[in-house]
Design a protein around this motif. Structure first.
Motif, PDB file in Angstrom:
ATOM      1  N   ARG A 268      64.427  82.735  27.868  1.00 44.85           N
ATOM      2  CA  ARG A 268      64.063  83.731  26.449  1.00 44.85           C
ATOM      3  C   ARG A 268      63.851  85.045  26.295  1.00 44.85           C
ATOM      4  N   TYR A 289      59.593  93.159  25.426  1.00 45.13           N
ATOM      5  CA  TYR A 289      57.763  92.736  25.585  1.00 45.13           C
ATOM      6  C   TYR A 289      57.230  94.305  25.430  1.00 45.13           C
ATOM      7  N   ASP A 308      54.673  84.778  21.918  1.00 46.54           N
ATOM      8  CA  ASP A 308      55.649  85.304  23.389  1.00 46.54           C
ATOM      9  C   ASP A 308      55.637  86.600  23.090  1.00 46.54           C
ATOM     10  N   ALA A 314      53.696  81.951  26.893  1.00 44.20           N
ATOM     11  CA  ALA A 314      55.329  81.724  26.336  1.00 44.20           C
ATOM     12  C   ALA A 314      55.153  79.408  25.549  1.00 44.20           C
ATOM     13  N   SER A 319      49.801  81.206  22.568  1.00 42.06           N
ATOM     14  CA  SER A 319      49.741  81.992  21.328  1.00 42.06           C
ATOM     15  C   SER A 319      48.709  81.566  20.166  1.00 42.06           C
TER      16      SER A 319
END
Ligand code: FAD
Length: 462
Positions: A268, A289, A308, A314, A319
């Motif tokens: 991802r 990031y 994320d 992740a 979150s």
């Protein structure tokens, strides 16, 4: 015209909407922007729909084993992929609707549909509209990595997002990537009746886990007929007639794998490449990031990164915890921080893997004297009664402090049972608290105290 708000939230993943609710309750005037589906990955293309599909696959699998349990079904098991998808859509759609309607009904909150970008430190545009606020919260999530493989631009491929539209049975699904997402889809489609080949670069599946976990998962998948190609690098892909052909290289590689559909599950990446972060001066790391501190503040005062996109987790639960940390700090004068969080997650193949804290390699490298307890699921009564005896549980203990360092439960109910270990880790109590606890019989959790009574020194630890 620029519209002024007290706070702007970008993205409606697993932290933004919850934070919007708290900010609204605190009397702030808020704008929230969403460019895609309300609820983000978890709700629309991640956890919720995949676990709904995993449930259909489990039903198919158990039905195919009906005779073992003395149940007759009077014919072969059939899969109605349109109904499988419709069920998934109902479950995921209800969540999506609830996020959107909740935000639209929220007092003091304006919902903007469109791609939001920074124009300056305190200014964001969504289409033609300009918004300004002294506090901006980023919950923009991530998306599937599309690797640069020669030929990929010439063949149709699927990602976790486009998989959500599949309402037919692929004849042979090739999956690039033998990690969490690839394995869940792989087992699921095999159980629906597809041929499945998983191609993995590395010498074992889910390389972040211990070798015994990787080996047991390989065994689980191979027993069901999933083909796994380890140590195999996909060199190129091409369309040949109706087939997609992946050419492979590497010590474990066959020259090619031929299938009908291709799923990319190689990782991802954060949705930070088109967010105008440079105009606001927000720092990102080499992978894009957003860099944040222990309270999720970016380097720019008044801008936070949650979920994320900050690279600190992740998962849906990380979150959501990011939302809790930010809300606690800015609204409750409660100095919660990311470093208080213990790593935990699941892999939802069947049987599932529940993980908490360190793995064996990390415990070994931590310089501690470590004890290990391990128990096969064949020695867990509940697993035997259910005829679901694949996998094992193991726990790692710091011999000095008697604190639990980590655990893995790969087996039926492992995704739930792990929490009794996790909670004692959060309580910062010695493992003997669980060892002396009386658990319900017959459960998977009832054998955790027994396992803790049979600890041995971990080989290779100091
Ligand atoms: C196949 C799959 C299975 C998964 N299974 C699990 C699981 O079982 N358990 C688990 O804990 N986690 C799982 N995850 C991970 C989990 O889905 C995510 O960690 C979780 O959704 C948290 O995401 P988030 O809050 O960071 O943002 P997201 O949910 O990704 O949401 C971000 C939102 O921001 C929007 N957005 C992005 N950029 C902009 C912009 N510039 N302007 C406006 N809007 C924007 C996006 O459209 C999106 O709606 C899975 C992921 C995948 C892909």
């Amino acid at each position: 015209m620029t519209i002024a708000y007290d706070a702007i939230v970008i993205g409606t993943g697993q932290s933004g909407p919850f934070l919007a609710r708290r900010l609204s309750a605190a009397g702030m005037k808020i704008a929230i922007a969403e460019r895609g589906l309300f609820g983000g990955t978890c709700v629309n293309t991640g956890c919720i729909p995949t676990k709904a599909l995993v449930a259909s696959a489990y039903a198919a699998h158990l039905t195919s084993r009906a005779a073992e349990f003395g149940v007759t079904i009077g014919g072969p098991v059939g899969i109605d992929m349109k109904r499988v998808k419709a069920r998934k859509d109902e479950i995921s759609g209800a969540s999506n609707h609830s996020v959107e309607s909740g935000l639209r009904k929220l007092e003091n909150c304006t919902v903007y549909q469109g791609h939001a970008r920074f124009e300056s430190q305190h200014e964001v545009s969504v289409g033609d509209v300009r918004l300004t606020a002294s506090r901006i919260f980023l919950n923009v999530g991530g998306r599937a990595v599309i690797p640069s493989i020669p030929g990929l631009d010439q063949v149709p491929y699927l990602t976790n997002s486009s998989m959500m539209q599949v309402d037919f049975l692929p004849k042979h699904l090739i999956i690039l990537g033998g990690s969490y997402i690839g394995l869940e889809f792989g087992q699921m489609y095999r159980r629906f009746g597809s041929e499945v080949t998983i191609i993995e670069n590395g010498p074992r599946l889910i390389a972040r886990e211990d070798e015994d976990v990787s080996a047991a998962i390989l065994d689980i998948l191979q027993r069901e007929g999933v083909q796994v190609r380890l140590s195999s690098k996909c060199r190129s892909v091409a369309k040949q007639g109706d087939d997609i052909v992946a050419s492979l290289d590497g010590p474990g590689a066959v020259p090619e794998v031929r299938g009908s559909h291709l799923l990319l599950a190689v990782g991802r990446r954060p949705n930070t490449d088109d967010l105008g972060l440079e105009k606001a001066g927000v720092a990102v790391d080499a992978h894009g990031y957003i860099q944040v501190d222990d309270q999720l503040r970016t380097n720019v005062p008044g801008i936070w990164g949650m979920g994320d996109c900050n690279g600190k987790g992740a998962f849906t639960h990380t979150s959501y915890n990011d939302f809790e940390i930010v809300a606690a700090n800015i609204l409750d004068n409660d100095l919660r921080k990311v470093s208080d969080r213990i790593r935990t997650y699941g892999l939802f193949i069947d049987p599932p893997l529940g993980r908490a804290g360190m793995n064996e390699a990390e415990a070994r490298n931590s310089g501690r004297k470590v004890l290990i307890g391990k128990r096969l699921m064949t020695k867990v009564g509940r697993a035997v009664e259910k005829s679901e005896t694949l996998g094992f549980m193991k726990v790692l203990i710091d011999a000095g402090s008697m604190r639990i360092l980590g655990a893995a439960i790969l087996g039926t109910g492992g995704d739930e049972a792990i929490h009794c270990i996790l909670d004692v880790m959060y309580a910062d109590k010695p493992y003997t608290v669980i060892q002396r606890a009386v658990h319900i019989h017959p459960t998977v959790s009832e054998l955790i105290p027994t396992m803790l009574g049979e600890l041995q020194p971990l080989e290779g630890a100091s």
